[in-house]
Design a protein around this motif. Sequence first.
Motif, PDB file in Angstrom:
ATOM      1  N   VAL A 169      38.187  68.575 -13.540  1.00  0.00           N
ATOM      2  CA  VAL A 169      37.427  67.733 -12.611  1.00  0.00           C
ATOM      3  C   VAL A 169      37.685  66.263 -12.950  1.00  0.00           C
ATOM      4  O   VAL A 169      37.596  65.863 -14.116  1.00  0.00           O
ATOM      5  N   ALA A 170      38.033  65.481 -11.937  1.00  0.00           N
ATOM      6  CA  ALA A 170      38.215  64.035 -12.099  1.00  0.00           C
ATOM      7  C   ALA A 170      37.371  63.321 -11.054  1.00  0.00           C
ATOM      8  O   ALA A 170      37.137  63.852  -9.956  1.00  0.00           O
ATOM      9  N   MET A 171      36.929  62.100 -11.400  1.00  0.00           N
ATOM     10  CA  MET A 171      36.086  61.368 -10.465  1.00  0.00           C
ATOM     11  C   MET A 171      36.209  59.865 -10.693  1.00  0.00           C
ATOM     12  O   MET A 171      36.290  59.400 -11.839  1.00  0.00           O
ATOM     13  N   LEU A 172      36.235  59.116  -9.592  1.00  0.00           N
ATOM     14  CA  LEU A 172      36.138  57.660  -9.651  1.00  0.00           C
ATOM     15  C   LEU A 172      34.660  57.308  -9.556  1.00  0.00           C
ATOM     16  O   LEU A 172      34.020  57.558  -8.532  1.00  0.00           O
ATOM     17  N   PRO A 173      34.048  56.741 -10.603  1.00  0.00           N
ATOM     18  CA  PRO A 173      32.584  56.630 -10.660  1.00  0.00           C
ATOM     19  C   PRO A 173      31.965  55.694  -9.631  1.00  0.00           C
ATOM     20  O   PRO A 173      30.820  55.872  -9.252  1.00  0.00           O
ATOM     21  N   ASN A 174      32.701  54.693  -9.156  1.00  0.00           N
ATOM     22  CA  ASN A 174      32.107  53.773  -8.198  1.00  0.00           C
ATOM     23  C   ASN A 174      31.814  54.467  -6.857  1.00  0.00           C
ATOM     24  O   ASN A 174      30.725  54.340  -6.302  1.00  0.00           O
ATOM     25  N   SER A 175      32.786  55.207  -6.331  1.00  0.00           N
ATOM     26  CA  SER A 175      32.597  55.924  -5.058  1.00  0.00           C
ATOM     27  C   SER A 175      32.223  57.384  -5.267  1.00  0.00           C
ATOM     28  O   SER A 175      31.822  58.059  -4.316  1.00  0.00           O
ATOM     29  N   GLN A 176      32.377  57.874  -6.503  1.00  0.00           N
ATOM     30  CA  GLN A 176      32.162  59.271  -6.862  1.00  0.00           C
ATOM     31  C   GLN A 176      33.113  60.210  -6.104  1.00  0.00           C
ATOM     32  O   GLN A 176      32.816  61.396  -5.902  1.00  0.00           O
ATOM     33  N   TYR A 177      34.250  59.670  -5.689  1.00  0.00           N
ATOM     34  CA  TYR A 177      35.275  60.474  -5.019  1.00  0.00           C
ATOM     35  C   TYR A 177      35.866  61.433  -6.054  1.00  0.00           C
ATOM     36  O   TYR A 177      36.316  61.010  -7.124  1.00  0.00           O
ATOM     37  N   THR A 178      35.870  62.723  -5.751  1.00  0.00           N
ATOM     38  CA  THR A 178      36.109  63.761  -6.759  1.00  0.00           C
ATOM     39  C   THR A 178      37.390  64.550  -6.474  1.00  0.00           C
ATOM     40  O   THR A 178      37.744  64.797  -5.322  1.00  0.00           O
ATOM     41  N   TYR A 179      38.056  64.928  -7.559  1.00  0.00           N
ATOM     42  CA  TYR A 179      39.240  65.792  -7.477  1.00  0.00           C
ATOM     43  C   TYR A 179      39.020  66.996  -8.378  1.00  0.00           C
ATOM     44  O   TYR A 179      38.544  66.862  -9.515  1.00  0.00           O
TER      45      TYR A 179
END
Length: 517
Positions: A169-179
């Motif tokens: 699981v990966a995530m960009l914390p500002n937008s919480q866009y998840t992979y």
Amino acid sequence: MANTLDPMDLKQIINLKQDGYSNRQIGATLGISRNTINSYIHLFKGSGYSFKELLKLDNHTLEKLFTSHTTINNKRYDELMLYFESINKARNHPGFTFLYHYTEYSQKVKDPYSYTQFMEHYHRKYAKIKGSMKLEHEAGKEMFVDFAGKKLQIVDKITGEILPVEVFVAMLPNSQYTYVEACMSQKREDFISCCENALHFYGGVPKAIVSDNLKSVVTRSSRYEAQVNRSFKDFARHYNCVVNPTRSYSPQDKALVENAVHLAYQRIYYPLREMTFFSLADLNKEIKLLLECYNNLLFQRKEASRLELFQSVEREYLKPLSSTRYEIKEYRRAKVQKIGYIYFSPDKTYYSVPYRYIGKETTLHYTKGMVEVYYNQQRIAIHQRSGSKGAYITNKDHLSSSHKQYSQWSPQYFKNKAAVHGSYVAACVERIIAALDYPETGYKRAMGVIQLHKSYGSQRLDNACKRAIQADAVSYNRITNILKNNLDQSSLFLQEETDRGSHIPKHANIRGASNYK
């Protein structure tokens, strides 16, 4: 002894400085003390190189320019903090006392704190009531990564065996866009591949990758200064970002990705509970469909989805992707053998290095297609990787002059070399080599014949070879004997039988054989 910054760490500092980070922010991001960052920045500016020029330098040059610096300000305090980590695990064990552990601590270190200071520092570090902090996340600054605690599974078509698979699981914390992606293991190769796929999913690179203290990332975990393995540092360098492992036993440092894992259980695991998959590709295909729905769900209070926030805010802050995909590197050590080759144990093959490094300890950096040899951080050889067991892969430029000459040996090579000393020498050499089923066994004999010119001259050697051919006695020993006994200079021997004159004078009264019947 304090740990030291290696060239890869220096490049991470330069990358962050170029991105506009302050020295304090760089220290917080990389887990290195601010004073150490300050001293290195002064050294960078005083080196006479720009930051871009420093990034282009190889590791060997960087190591020479900037000698080792400590990354720990107060060794005495850090020793105490590390000791607290070990004793805190035994806090609830029956019979635990602080006095026992203080006695053990004071015997281990050279300059221990007093018991009062020992207790004061412990209670400061492990206060009974801890508050939580709301972390603000800058757009494009970090990508949080983790593995889910629970696994999915696939079924082997042939055996019917159920194979558990890991979920990344990966995530960009500002937008919480998840992979989300399923992979076979948490090993370094799978982890780096998943991270790379996540970067390509986002279409850009954040300034830092924040991971847990996984074995695939960290070689030595620490609450204060974890050591990232070389492969993952190299991956980060390839994509122009840095690596920042979280503190041990501090899940709050990446609480959003921990929460994303729990949401993945609800949005991805649960819909997959009654499905059967026979390959990893099929499983990831279904995960991709569910992930698309998950990222399109609206936040209750923001009135926007993760995808919308990413596209409108975060995407523009990401760095561009590298033009090439990363090829994972492995590392080995090998000593250069006397013959000028290193032994590459994974494939059981041999690769040449420049002969002047014979006897030196080298480091091998290898991928699926290449093998590089480094000595003191400097690359000394590079080869295409060969899967042939026992093969010797040679770059002729690496050989000494005598070895180069030996590598050129062939029947034609000796014919050309012999022709310089005369046609009969060339004919002898050709006969010596042609007489053997395996020509290589005749190379030394041919070379021996040619070398006779040094002792007897080319003319005498050619005459000796002529005599050996006439006598049908072509060999190194016989040609040597002819020269030693000066038989090459005997005019009697060199006359053909038909050219010899008869010792009986001619006379009309001489009767022929018919008179004696």
